[in-house]
Design a protein around this motif. Structure first.
Motif, mmCIF file in Angstrom:
data_model
loop_
_atom_site.group_PDB
_atom_site.id
_atom_site.type_symbol
_atom_site.label_atom_id
_atom_site.label_comp_id
_atom_site.label_asym_id
_atom_site.label_seq_id
_atom_site.Cartn_x
_atom_site.Cartn_y
_atom_site.Cartn_z
ATOM 1 N N ALA A 1 -15.162 -42.213 -12.907
ATOM 2 C CA ALA A 1 -13.855 -42.743 -13.598
ATOM 3 C C ALA A 1 -12.682 -41.768 -13.081
ATOM 4 N N LEU A 2 -13.050 -40.694 -13.419
ATOM 5 C CA LEU A 2 -11.880 -39.494 -13.154
ATOM 6 C C LEU A 2 -11.661 -39.495 -11.719
ATOM 7 N N VAL A 3 -12.493 -39.710 -10.865
ATOM 8 C CA VAL A 3 -12.089 -39.659 -9.472
ATOM 9 C C VAL A 3 -11.380 -40.957 -9.035
ATOM 10 N N GLU A 4 -11.445 -42.217 -9.688
ATOM 11 C CA GLU A 4 -11.020 -43.359 -9.281
ATOM 12 C C GLU A 4 -9.634 -43.384 -9.913
ATOM 13 N N GLY A 5 -9.540 -42.631 -10.974
ATOM 14 C CA GLY A 5 -8.233 -42.729 -11.827
ATOM 15 C C GLY A 5 -7.128 -41.615 -11.403
ATOM 16 N N HIS A 6 -7.593 -40.665 -10.278
ATOM 17 C CA HIS A 6 -7.003 -39.510 -9.735
ATOM 18 C C HIS A 6 -6.297 -38.821 -11.111
ATOM 19 N N SER A 7 -7.597 -38.085 -11.728
ATOM 20 C CA SER A 7 -7.139 -37.264 -13.026
ATOM 21 C C SER A 7 -7.113 -35.866 -12.482
ATOM 22 N N ASP A 8 -6.420 -35.213 -13.489
ATOM 23 C CA ASP A 8 -6.339 -33.449 -13.354
ATOM 24 C C ASP A 8 -7.664 -33.004 -13.907
ATOM 25 N N ILE A 9 -8.530 -33.649 -14.467
ATOM 26 C CA ILE A 9 -9.816 -33.238 -14.830
ATOM 27 C C ILE A 9 -10.660 -33.470 -13.603
ATOM 28 N N ARG A 10 -11.344 -32.557 -12.866
ATOM 29 C CA ARG A 10 -12.157 -32.684 -11.709
ATOM 30 C C ARG A 10 -13.746 -31.965 -12.103
ATOM 31 N N PHE A 11 -14.563 -32.602 -11.439
ATOM 32 C CA PHE A 11 -16.147 -32.035 -11.396
ATOM 33 C C PHE A 11 -16.211 -31.421 -9.937
ATOM 34 N N VAL A 12 -16.471 -30.124 -9.844
ATOM 35 C CA VAL A 12 -16.713 -29.564 -8.622
ATOM 36 C C VAL A 12 -17.863 -29.270 -8.254
ATOM 37 N N SER A 13 -18.379 -28.834 -6.762
ATOM 38 C CA SER A 13 -19.796 -28.787 -6.621
ATOM 39 C C SER A 13 -20.161 -27.386 -6.671
ATOM 40 N N THR A 14 -19.369 -26.358 -6.630
ATOM 41 C CA THR A 14 -19.914 -25.017 -6.915
ATOM 42 C C THR A 14 -19.222 -24.362 -7.993
ATOM 43 N N PRO A 15 -19.916 -23.395 -8.676
ATOM 44 C CA PRO A 15 -19.302 -22.676 -9.860
ATOM 45 C C PRO A 15 -18.134 -21.757 -9.181
ATOM 46 N N ARG A 16 -18.183 -21.386 -7.755
ATOM 47 C CA ARG A 16 -17.067 -20.623 -7.535
ATOM 48 C C ARG A 16 -15.602 -21.427 -7.284
ATOM 49 N N GLN A 17 -15.820 -22.573 -7.707
ATOM 50 C CA GLN A 17 -14.508 -23.529 -7.655
ATOM 51 C C GLN A 17 -14.233 -23.701 -9.095
ATOM 52 N N ALA A 18 -14.933 -23.262 -9.896
ATOM 53 C CA ALA A 18 -14.839 -23.945 -11.523
ATOM 54 C C ALA A 18 -14.099 -22.891 -12.443
ATOM 55 N N GLY A 19 -13.496 -23.601 -13.380
ATOM 56 C CA GLY A 19 -12.910 -22.652 -14.473
ATOM 57 C C GLY A 19 -13.564 -22.952 -15.686
ATOM 58 N N LEU A 20 -14.445 -24.087 -15.798
ATOM 59 C CA LEU A 20 -15.295 -24.346 -17.002
ATOM 60 C C LEU A 20 -16.684 -24.698 -16.804
ATOM 61 N N LEU A 21 -17.770 -23.814 -17.382
ATOM 62 C CA LEU A 21 -19.054 -24.226 -16.963
ATOM 63 C C LEU A 21 -19.593 -25.222 -18.056
ATOM 64 N N LEU A 22 -19.726 -26.595 -17.787
ATOM 65 C CA LEU A 22 -20.275 -27.368 -18.758
ATOM 66 C C LEU A 22 -21.680 -27.640 -18.861
ATOM 67 N N VAL A 23 -22.395 -27.305 -20.059
ATOM 68 C CA VAL A 23 -23.762 -27.361 -20.067
ATOM 69 C C VAL A 23 -24.461 -28.700 -20.744
ATOM 70 N N THR A 24 -25.459 -29.109 -20.144
ATOM 71 C CA THR A 24 -26.011 -30.222 -21.064
ATOM 72 C C THR A 24 -27.717 -29.743 -21.006
ATOM 73 N N GLY A 25 -28.116 -30.338 -21.960
ATOM 74 C CA GLY A 25 -29.476 -30.125 -22.295
ATOM 75 C C GLY A 25 -29.835 -28.983 -22.947
ATOM 76 N N SER A 26 -31.149 -28.761 -23.493
ATOM 77 C CA SER A 26 -31.459 -27.381 -24.064
ATOM 78 C C SER A 26 -31.633 -26.296 -23.024
ATOM 79 N N LEU A 27 -31.660 -25.229 -23.517
ATOM 80 C CA LEU A 27 -31.743 -24.158 -22.542
ATOM 81 C C LEU A 27 -33.201 -23.632 -22.514
ATOM 82 N N THR A 28 -33.579 -23.673 -21.073
ATOM 83 C CA THR A 28 -35.044 -23.582 -20.969
ATOM 84 C C THR A 28 -35.294 -22.063 -20.323
ATOM 85 N N VAL A 29 -36.513 -21.511 -20.465
ATOM 86 C CA VAL A 29 -36.568 -20.028 -20.099
ATOM 87 C C VAL A 29 -36.427 -20.094 -18.481
#
Length: 150
Positions: A43-71
């Motif tokens: 929806a963000l891509v189609e809506g041309h939003s300022d919030i974007r999901f990027v493919s590498t952490p080198r491009q990111a300002g926010l690390l968004l984690v989902t799921g329990s943290l496994t060893v």
């Protein structure tokens, strides 16, 4: 085709924000939150939003984690965190990421990310809807920009 709502439920116009580049990591669990994030990213891509999901952490300002943290995923999350440039922020989305959810700590599961690191944004839910995630991101960004301008 996604439709962009121009007004919040309160009737105020959506604020103009600085771009927010998000790198998402699923660290273990049922992937329900990851599926909701995938819907949001489309929806963000189609809506041309300022919030974007990027493919590498080198491009990111926010690390968004989902799921329990496994060893097994803890070192991977640390590597992604270290690869992020500049000011880094952490967000935990979903009950599992916040406090472990239904996955209790064991030999394979460490629990939630919040117990191991200081997260800037915590959004519980099992799973939170795309609208709830977007609302939390926008409100969090507005709060951060108010603190920066003060």
């Amino acid at each position: 085709m996604a439709y962009l709502n121009l007004f919040w439920p309160e009737g105020t116009v959506l604020p103009r924000m600085l771009p927010l580049d998000i790198f998402h990591m699923e660290t273990g669990g049922c992937t329900g939150c990851a599926l909701e994030l995938r819907s949001l990213s489309r929806a963000l891509v189609e809506g041309h939003s300022d919030i974007r999901f990027v493919s590498t952490p080198r491009q990111a300002g926010l690390l968004l984690v989902t799921g329990s943290l496994t060893v097994e995923m803890a070192p991977v999350v640390e590597l992604a965190w270290q690869a992020m440039p500049g000011t880094r922020l952490l967000a935990a989305v979903g009950d599992c990421a916040v406090d472990g959810g239904v996955f209790t700590p064991s030999y394979a599961v460490l629990g939630g990310v919040d117990g191991r690191a200081r997260a800037s944004l915590l959004l519980p839910g099992c799973p939170p809807s795309p609208a709830e995630i977007l609302d939390a991101l926008i409100r969090w960004r507005m709060q951060g920009e108010d603190e920066l301008s003060a």
